[in-house]
Write a protein that holds these residues in place. Structure first.
Motif, PDB file in Angstrom:
ATOM      1  N   LEU A 132     -10.681  -8.585  24.645  1.00  0.00           N
ATOM      2  CA  LEU A 132     -10.406  -8.899  23.247  1.00  0.00           C
ATOM      3  C   LEU A 132      -9.930 -10.345  23.089  1.00  0.00           C
ATOM      4  CD1 LEU A 132      -8.627  -5.658  21.970  1.00  0.00           C
ATOM      5  CD2 LEU A 132     -11.005  -6.350  21.678  1.00  0.00           C
ATOM      6  N   ILE A 133      -9.113 -10.795  24.024  1.00  0.00           N
ATOM      7  CA  ILE A 133      -8.673 -12.192  23.982  1.00  0.00           C
ATOM      8  C   ILE A 133      -9.858 -13.126  24.169  1.00  0.00           C
ATOM      9  CG2 ILE A 133      -7.294 -13.937  25.184  1.00  0.00           C
ATOM     10  CD1 ILE A 133      -5.270 -11.767  25.832  1.00  0.00           C
ATOM     11  N   ALA A 134     -10.741 -12.768  25.100  1.00  0.00           N
ATOM     12  CA  ALA A 134     -11.931 -13.586  25.357  1.00  0.00           C
ATOM     13  C   ALA A 134     -12.830 -13.655  24.126  1.00  0.00           C
ATOM     14  CB  ALA A 134     -12.701 -13.018  26.544  1.00  0.00           C
ATOM     15  N   ILE A 135     -13.012 -12.517  23.454  1.00  0.00           N
ATOM     16  CA  ILE A 135     -13.845 -12.485  22.257  1.00  0.00           C
ATOM     17  C   ILE A 135     -13.206 -13.295  21.132  1.00  0.00           C
ATOM     18  CG2 ILE A 135     -14.738 -10.981  20.422  1.00  0.00           C
ATOM     19  CD1 ILE A 135     -15.093  -8.815  22.566  1.00  0.00           C
ATOM     20  N   GLY A 136     -11.887 -13.174  20.981  1.00  0.00           N
ATOM     21  CA  GLY A 136     -11.190 -13.935  19.952  1.00  0.00           C
ATOM     22  C   GLY A 136     -11.303 -15.432  20.170  1.00  0.00           C
ATOM     23  N   ILE A 137     -11.104 -15.866  21.408  1.00  0.00           N
ATOM     24  CA  ILE A 137     -11.224 -17.295  21.718  1.00  0.00           C
ATOM     25  C   ILE A 137     -12.669 -17.759  21.533  1.00  0.00           C
ATOM     26  CG2 ILE A 137     -11.039 -19.008  23.563  1.00  0.00           C
ATOM     27  CD1 ILE A 137      -8.703 -17.413  24.681  1.00  0.00           C
ATOM     28  N   SER A 138     -13.619 -16.914  21.932  1.00  0.00           N
ATOM     29  CA  SER A 138     -15.035 -17.255  21.762  1.00  0.00           C
ATOM     30  C   SER A 138     -15.387 -17.431  20.292  1.00  0.00           C
ATOM     31  CB  SER A 138     -15.915 -16.169  22.390  1.00  0.00           C
ATOM     32  OG  SER A 138     -17.284 -16.460  22.214  1.00  0.00           O
ATOM     33  N   GLY A 139     -14.882 -16.526  19.442  1.00  0.00           N
ATOM     34  CA  GLY A 139     -15.132 -16.659  18.006  1.00  0.00           C
ATOM     35  C   GLY A 139     -14.509 -17.917  17.439  1.00  0.00           C
ATOM     36  N   PHE A 140     -13.284 -18.237  17.898  1.00  0.00           N
ATOM     37  CA  PHE A 140     -12.611 -19.463  17.470  1.00  0.00           C
ATOM     38  C   PHE A 140     -13.423 -20.695  17.860  1.00  0.00           C
ATOM     39  CE2 PHE A 140      -9.839 -22.984  18.747  1.00  0.00           C
ATOM     40  CZ  PHE A 140      -9.189 -23.256  17.553  1.00  0.00           C
ATOM     41  N   LEU A 141     -13.900 -20.721  19.107  1.00  0.00           N
ATOM     42  CA  LEU A 141     -14.682 -21.863  19.582  1.00  0.00           C
ATOM     43  C   LEU A 141     -16.023 -21.961  18.866  1.00  0.00           C
ATOM     44  CD1 LEU A 141     -13.985 -21.681  23.419  1.00  0.00           C
ATOM     45  CD2 LEU A 141     -13.081 -23.326  21.776  1.00  0.00           C
ATOM     46  N   THR A 142     -16.613 -20.813  18.549  1.00  0.00           N
ATOM     47  CA  THR A 142     -17.897 -20.828  17.837  1.00  0.00           C
ATOM     48  C   THR A 142     -17.764 -21.535  16.497  1.00  0.00           C
ATOM     49  OG1 THR A 142     -18.637 -18.768  18.890  1.00  0.00           O
ATOM     50  CG2 THR A 142     -19.690 -19.380  16.815  1.00  0.00           C
ATOM     51  N   MET A 143     -16.760 -21.160  15.723  1.00  0.00           N
ATOM     52  CA  MET A 143     -16.545 -21.808  14.428  1.00  0.00           C
ATOM     53  C   MET A 143     -16.137 -23.270  14.604  1.00  0.00           C
ATOM     54  SD  MET A 143     -17.261 -19.669  12.028  1.00  0.00           S
ATOM     55  CE  MET A 143     -18.609 -19.173  13.130  1.00  0.00           C
ATOM     56  N   LEU A 144     -15.319 -23.547  15.625  1.00  0.00           N
ATOM     57  CA  LEU A 144     -14.888 -24.917  15.872  1.00  0.00           C
ATOM     58  C   LEU A 144     -16.080 -25.805  16.229  1.00  0.00           C
ATOM     59  CD1 LEU A 144     -12.527 -26.904  16.170  1.00  0.00           C
ATOM     60  CD2 LEU A 144     -12.340 -26.184  18.566  1.00  0.00           C
ATOM     61  N   GLU A 187     -35.626 -34.331  13.598  1.00  0.00           N
ATOM     62  CA  GLU A 187     -34.212 -33.937  13.572  1.00  0.00           C
ATOM     63  C   GLU A 187     -34.034 -32.483  13.976  1.00  0.00           C
ATOM     64  OE1 GLU A 187     -32.595 -36.991  10.072  1.00  0.00           O
ATOM     65  OE2 GLU A 187     -33.077 -34.898   9.598  1.00  0.00           O
ATOM     66  N   ILE A 188     -34.939 -31.623  13.539  1.00  0.00           N
ATOM     67  CA  ILE A 188     -34.860 -30.205  13.926  1.00  0.00           C
ATOM     68  C   ILE A 188     -34.954 -30.065  15.443  1.00  0.00           C
ATOM     69  CG2 ILE A 188     -36.064 -27.987  13.830  1.00  0.00           C
ATOM     70  CD1 ILE A 188     -36.857 -28.674  10.958  1.00  0.00           C
ATOM     71  N   LEU A 189     -35.948 -30.715  16.043  1.00  0.00           N
ATOM     72  CA  LEU A 189     -36.121 -30.647  17.497  1.00  0.00           C
ATOM     73  C   LEU A 189     -34.919 -31.242  18.224  1.00  0.00           C
ATOM     74  CD1 LEU A 189     -39.892 -31.660  17.811  1.00  0.00           C
ATOM     75  CD2 LEU A 189     -38.904 -29.369  17.978  1.00  0.00           C
ATOM     76  N   MET A 190     -34.405 -32.339  17.705  1.00  0.00           N
ATOM     77  CA  MET A 190     -33.261 -33.008  18.332  1.00  0.00           C
ATOM     78  C   MET A 190     -32.024 -32.111  18.333  1.00  0.00           C
ATOM     79  SD  MET A 190     -31.524 -36.636  17.247  1.00  0.00           S
ATOM     80  CE  MET A 190     -31.037 -36.002  15.616  1.00  0.00           C
ATOM     81  N   LEU A 191     -31.763 -31.454  17.207  1.00  0.00           N
ATOM     82  CA  LEU A 191     -30.569 -30.607  17.131  1.00  0.00           C
ATOM     83  C   LEU A 191     -30.711 -29.356  17.976  1.00  0.00           C
ATOM     84  CD1 LEU A 191     -29.419 -30.873  13.408  1.00  0.00           C
ATOM     85  CD2 LEU A 191     -28.689 -32.151  15.406  1.00  0.00           C
ATOM     86  N   ILE A 192     -31.917 -28.827  18.056  1.00  0.00           N
ATOM     87  CA  ILE A 192     -32.134 -27.663  18.928  1.00  0.00           C
ATOM     88  C   ILE A 192     -31.836 -28.029  20.379  1.00  0.00           C
ATOM     89  CG2 ILE A 192     -33.920 -26.153  19.896  1.00  0.00           C
ATOM     90  CD1 ILE A 192     -35.150 -26.013  17.110  1.00  0.00           C
ATOM     91  N   VAL A 193     -32.299 -29.207  20.803  1.00  0.00           N
ATOM     92  CA  VAL A 193     -32.058 -29.653  22.178  1.00  0.00           C
ATOM     93  C   VAL A 193     -30.571 -29.910  22.427  1.00  0.00           C
ATOM     94  CG1 VAL A 193     -32.481 -31.540  23.813  1.00  0.00           C
ATOM     95  CG2 VAL A 193     -34.374 -30.607  22.465  1.00  0.00           C
ATOM     96  N   LEU A 194     -29.867 -30.446  21.435  1.00  0.00           N
ATOM     97  CA  LEU A 194     -28.466 -30.805  21.607  1.00  0.00           C
ATOM     98  C   LEU A 194     -27.518 -29.613  21.503  1.00  0.00           C
ATOM     99  CD1 LEU A 194     -28.159 -34.138  19.584  1.00  0.00           C
ATOM    100  CD2 LEU A 194     -28.060 -33.859  22.066  1.00  0.00           C
ATOM    101  N   ILE A 195     -27.792 -28.695  20.573  1.00  0.00           N
ATOM    102  CA  ILE A 195     -26.830 -27.645  20.233  1.00  0.00           C
ATOM    103  C   ILE A 195     -27.155 -26.299  20.882  1.00  0.00           C
ATOM    104  CG2 ILE A 195     -25.929 -26.281  18.287  1.00  0.00           C
ATOM    105  CD1 ILE A 195     -26.163 -28.789  16.577  1.00  0.00           C
ATOM    106  N   SER A 196     -28.428 -25.956  20.961  1.00  0.00           N
ATOM    107  CA  SER A 196     -28.805 -24.618  21.431  1.00  0.00           C
ATOM    108  C   SER A 196     -28.373 -24.300  22.859  1.00  0.00           C
ATOM    109  CB  SER A 196     -30.317 -24.411  21.284  1.00  0.00           C
ATOM    110  OG  SER A 196     -30.683 -24.387  19.927  1.00  0.00           O
ATOM    111  N   PRO A 197     -28.384 -25.259  23.810  1.00  0.00           N
ATOM    112  CA  PRO A 197     -27.960 -24.893  25.176  1.00  0.00           C
ATOM    113  C   PRO A 197     -26.550 -24.321  25.255  1.00  0.00           C
ATOM    114  CG  PRO A 197     -29.146 -26.964  25.216  1.00  0.00           C
ATOM    115  CD  PRO A 197     -28.945 -26.618  23.763  1.00  0.00           C
ATOM    116  N   ALA A 198     -25.574 -24.971  24.617  1.00  0.00           N
ATOM    117  CA  ALA A 198     -24.204 -24.439  24.640  1.00  0.00           C
ATOM    118  C   ALA A 198     -24.142 -23.079  23.957  1.00  0.00           C
ATOM    119  CB  ALA A 198     -23.249 -25.415  23.966  1.00  0.00           C
ATOM    120  N   ALA A 199     -24.858 -22.956  22.834  1.00  0.00           N
ATOM    121  CA  ALA A 199     -24.861 -21.690  22.093  1.00  0.00           C
ATOM    122  C   ALA A 199     -25.537 -20.588  22.899  1.00  0.00           C
ATOM    123  CB  ALA A 199     -25.569 -21.873  20.759  1.00  0.00           C
TER     124      ALA A 199
END
Length: 269
Positions: free
Chosen positions: A119-131, A227-239
């Motif tokens: 539960l702590i892991a999920i809470g921190i994960s949700g916090f980081l997702t929004m952050l 821009e769409i391709l650029m953001l997918i490359v930059l953001i999708s890996p972490a997500a």
């Protein structure tokens, strides 16, 4: 509204009730899937499938709202259409109910304590997702402009990564529970690594955006496509790694049991 407090209250008044019921659909659907097969063998697979479908629907909603519904129908008609879709889902589910679902003995799973660490892991994960989402959006506003398209592209790229990660984790359903815990730790490390890469690259994006504008002579759809391709490359890996970790964290709420109950899934979600 000038007062942020009043604006917050109005936002809660109109947004909280529908999202409250939306949040209940995930554990309810998980319970339905679990009752259809072997819960002990398919829990991770069911969580993966549900989260993948949920995020794919979110992707479709972002694209439809951003490029068709709001520009063509307007805000009011788009909201009315969304409400009609919810009524359609209700009637579809209501017509499909014939007999009560097979109820398994849930006494142990409902009364047993929920492990605190997941539960702590999920809470921190949700916090980081929004952050991550808010921080990346604010950062990219300097390079791509503070438009609804920029915010939508950030959310689209992030949810795309979540969806792909949730789908990939299904391949690990036969992995031992202890190895899955090690995998969860590894996923968090990789998510942090790719988030750090974004920080390094984002400082160079303003120059790249200027180059794009000159190269394509200000043609919107060409610039927007890059821009769409650029953001997918930059953001999708972490997500991707965050999305893969979410079903695992929910699975771990089962503790010593083979499968988490819908109550634990709801608590985690």
């Amino acid at each position: 509204l000038a007062d942020p407090g009043i604006a917050f209250l109005f936002a809660c008044l109109f947004i909280l009730p529908p999202t409250f019921f939306m949040g209940g659909t995930f554990p309810a659907l998980f319970k339905t899937l679990e009752s259809m097969g072997s819960a002990s063998a398919k829990s991770l697979s069911n969580l993966s499938i549900l989260y993948t479908i949920n995020t794919l629907g979110a992707l479709a909603g972002i694209a439809a709202a951003n490029y068709y519904f709001i520009p063509c129908l307007g805000m009011k008609n788009s909201l009315l259409f969304s409400a009609l879709l919810n009524f359609g889902i209700f009637f579809l589910c209501w017509m499909g109910v014939r007999t009560p679902a097979r109820v398994q003995d849930q006494t142990l799973s409902l009364s047993s304590p929920v492990p605190l660490k997941p539960l702590i892991a999920i809470g921190i994960s949700g916090f980081l997702t929004m952050l991550y989402e808010i921080s990346w959006s604010r950062t990219l506003f300097f390079s791509l402009g503070s438009s609804t398209y920029t915010f939508s592209l950030v959310i689209f790229s992030f949810i795309l990564g979540l969806s792909l990660g949730a789908f990939w984790i299904k391949t690990k359903e036969k992995t031992e529970r202890q190895k899955l815990k090690l995998l969860f730790c590894d996923l968090q490390l990789k998510a942090a690594f790719f988030a750090a890469i974004f920080i390094f690259i984002s400082s160079r994006l303003p120059l790249f955006s200027g180059y794009l504008f000159d190269y394509f002579h200000g043609v919107f759809w060409k610039i927007h496509g890059v821009e769409i391709l650029m953001l997918i490359v930059l953001i999708s890996p972490a997500a991707f790694f965050i999305g893969a970790a979410f079903p695992l964290a929910i699975l771990f709420t089962a503790g010593s049991q083979a499968s988490p109950s819908e109550k634990k899934v709801g608590l985690a979600y």
